[in-house]
Design an enzyme around this catalytic site. Structure first.
Site, PDB file in Angstrom:
ATOM      1  N   MET A  60     -63.857  66.790  35.027  1.00  0.00           N
ATOM      2  CA  MET A  60     -63.122  66.656  33.781  1.00  0.00           C
ATOM      3  C   MET A  60     -63.148  67.904  32.894  1.00  0.00           C
ATOM      4  O   MET A  60     -62.433  67.971  31.901  1.00  0.00           O
ATOM      5  CB  MET A  60     -63.656  65.465  32.975  1.00  0.00           C
ATOM      6  CG  MET A  60     -65.131  65.497  32.621  1.00  0.00           C
ATOM      7  SD  MET A  60     -65.618  66.514  31.188  1.00  0.00           S
ATOM      8  CE  MET A  60     -64.772  65.694  29.861  1.00  0.00           C
ATOM      9  N   TYR A  61     -63.951  68.901  33.216  1.00  0.00           N
ATOM     10  CA  TYR A  61     -64.005  70.095  32.375  1.00  0.00           C
ATOM     11  C   TYR A  61     -62.651  70.801  32.393  1.00  0.00           C
ATOM     12  O   TYR A  61     -62.162  71.226  33.448  1.00  0.00           O
ATOM     13  CB  TYR A  61     -65.081  71.062  32.856  1.00  0.00           C
ATOM     14  CG  TYR A  61     -66.509  70.598  32.668  1.00  0.00           C
ATOM     15  CD1 TYR A  61     -66.825  69.501  31.857  1.00  0.00           C
ATOM     16  CD2 TYR A  61     -67.555  71.262  33.294  1.00  0.00           C
ATOM     17  CE1 TYR A  61     -68.135  69.082  31.690  1.00  0.00           C
ATOM     18  CE2 TYR A  61     -68.874  70.859  33.122  1.00  0.00           C
ATOM     19  CZ  TYR A  61     -69.160  69.763  32.327  1.00  0.00           C
ATOM     20  OH  TYR A  61     -70.466  69.355  32.171  1.00  0.00           O
ATOM     21  N   SER A  62     -62.064  70.898  31.205  1.00  0.00           N
ATOM     22  CA  SER A  62     -60.752  71.540  31.048  1.00  0.00           C
ATOM     23  C   SER A  62     -59.736  71.011  32.050  1.00  0.00           C
ATOM     24  O   SER A  62     -58.965  71.761  32.661  1.00  0.00           O
ATOM     25  CB  SER A  62     -60.880  73.069  31.165  1.00  0.00           C
ATOM     26  OG  SER A  62     -61.696  73.572  30.136  1.00  0.00           O
ATOM     27  N   GLY A  64     -59.936  69.796  35.008  1.00  0.00           N
ATOM     28  CA  GLY A  64     -60.025  70.261  36.385  1.00  0.00           C
ATOM     29  C   GLY A  64     -59.934  71.755  36.561  1.00  0.00           C
ATOM     30  O   GLY A  64     -60.243  72.278  37.640  1.00  0.00           O
TER      31      GLY A  64
END
Length: 324
Positions: A60-62, A64
């Protein structure tokens, strides 16, 4: 750089892990302060030069894009077998049913998406990002075990949950002959020490590696309390953290500054040295948006705080609400 086993597993990791939440397309996801690919690559390259072999990201960071940036950089800068890539699953990646969580359907979908973005055919450490209240833990643990048997994952870990939940998951895995978690990624720093009550003793007893995130409390421990940064202004997590205990944590921040001034070293090294001296801790996860931050963190490996300094840093702590 020193290398240690991750818990009782055979996996060897550097004593520092580079957290990759800082890398990603700023316009995608929650982290408007993140670095784009051009700015991220020099930091990842320098981490490798300093001996860091352990890199932690999440699907979920940025949205993908962190996985994409990290995957491309590591492929260009290091042989695959020389790095340890960790990522996470749980947070919804799309709206609608089965877009997130820890069901068999969600996990099977998201591991393939992460592998595609990372540009690799396996993840060294696959972690559940949070506890899923709506999926039986038996379903989750069996699915994670199946990913290992399929060769898509080498080891599994967990993050941010109650100690009883972690113990239950380990028991379910052992009872059924499935793979157990080898690591716990939880928040531990001088401003948040609630994990010392139950989770850290549990991990020590069970031989689970501890890889704490936010060792600098999202930068709070590295600067004067009122000093602003791009992250402190734009990161919803950083802005909300410690809001209910501001007066108490401000005093701890000031104490870190005092110890650092007497030592003649950056505050970040004091905060990190305190964490590194905890026997339960395997490898703190350091976030970095500048090469200087990274080099300071590596220098902290050689800092040894005296017992009276540790006592001074800890004496002002007050209990916090549990972070889950």
């Amino acid at each position: 750089m020193d290398y240690v086993k991750l818990g009782r597993s055979g996996l060897e990791v550097s004593k520092l892990c580079l957290g990759c939440m800082s890398f990603g397309v700023p316009e995608r996801g929650l982290f408007a302060w993140s670095l784009n690919e051009e700015s991220s690559r020099p930091i990842i390259k320098r981490a490798l030069e300093l001996g860091i072999n352990f890199f932690d990201t999440a699907n979920m960071y940025s949205d993908g894009t962190s996985e994409e940036i990290v995957g491309r950089a590591l492929k260009d800068f290091a042989p695959r077998d020389e790095v340890v890539i960790a990522t996470k699953v749980f947070v919804p990646m799309r709206p609608g049913p089965n877009g997130g969580g820890l069901s068999r359907k969600a996990i099977m979908t998201e591991i393939d998406n992460s592998l595609r973005r990372l540009g690799t055919d396996y993840v060294d450490l696959y972690q559940i990002h949070r506890w899923d209240q709506t999926t039986p833990i038996e379903e989750t643990m069996e699915t994670l075990h199946d990913l290992i048997k399929a060769g898509k994952v080498r080891y599994i870990g967990a993050s941010s949950m109650f100690a009883w939940q972690f113990a239950k998951a380990q028991h379910v895995a052992e009872r059924n002959g499935w793979t157990r978690f080898v690591s716990m990624q939880n928040m531990v720093n001088l401003l948040y020490r609630e994990e010392e009550r139950e989770m850290l003793p549990l991990c020590k007893d069970e031989g689970v590696g501890v890889i704490p995130y936010l060792p600098m409390a999202a930068g709070r421990l590295t600067r004067d309390w009122d000093e602003k940064t791009a992250r402190s202004e734009k990161d919803p997590i950083a802005k909300a953290a410690f809001a209910k205990t501001e007066d108490a944590v401000r005093k701890v921040v000031e104490r870190v500054a005092e110890v650092a001034a007497k030592r003649g070293i950056p505050r970040a090294q004091v905060a990190l040295a305190w964490l590194l001296q905890k026997e339960e801790v395997t490898a703190p996860i350091i976030g970095s948006t500048k090469i200087g931050h990274l080099e300071d963190a590596v220098s902290a490996l050689s800092v040894r705080l005296a017992p009276e300094e540790v006592a001074s840093l800890e004496e002002l702590y007050v209990p916090h609400s549990l972070n889950q």
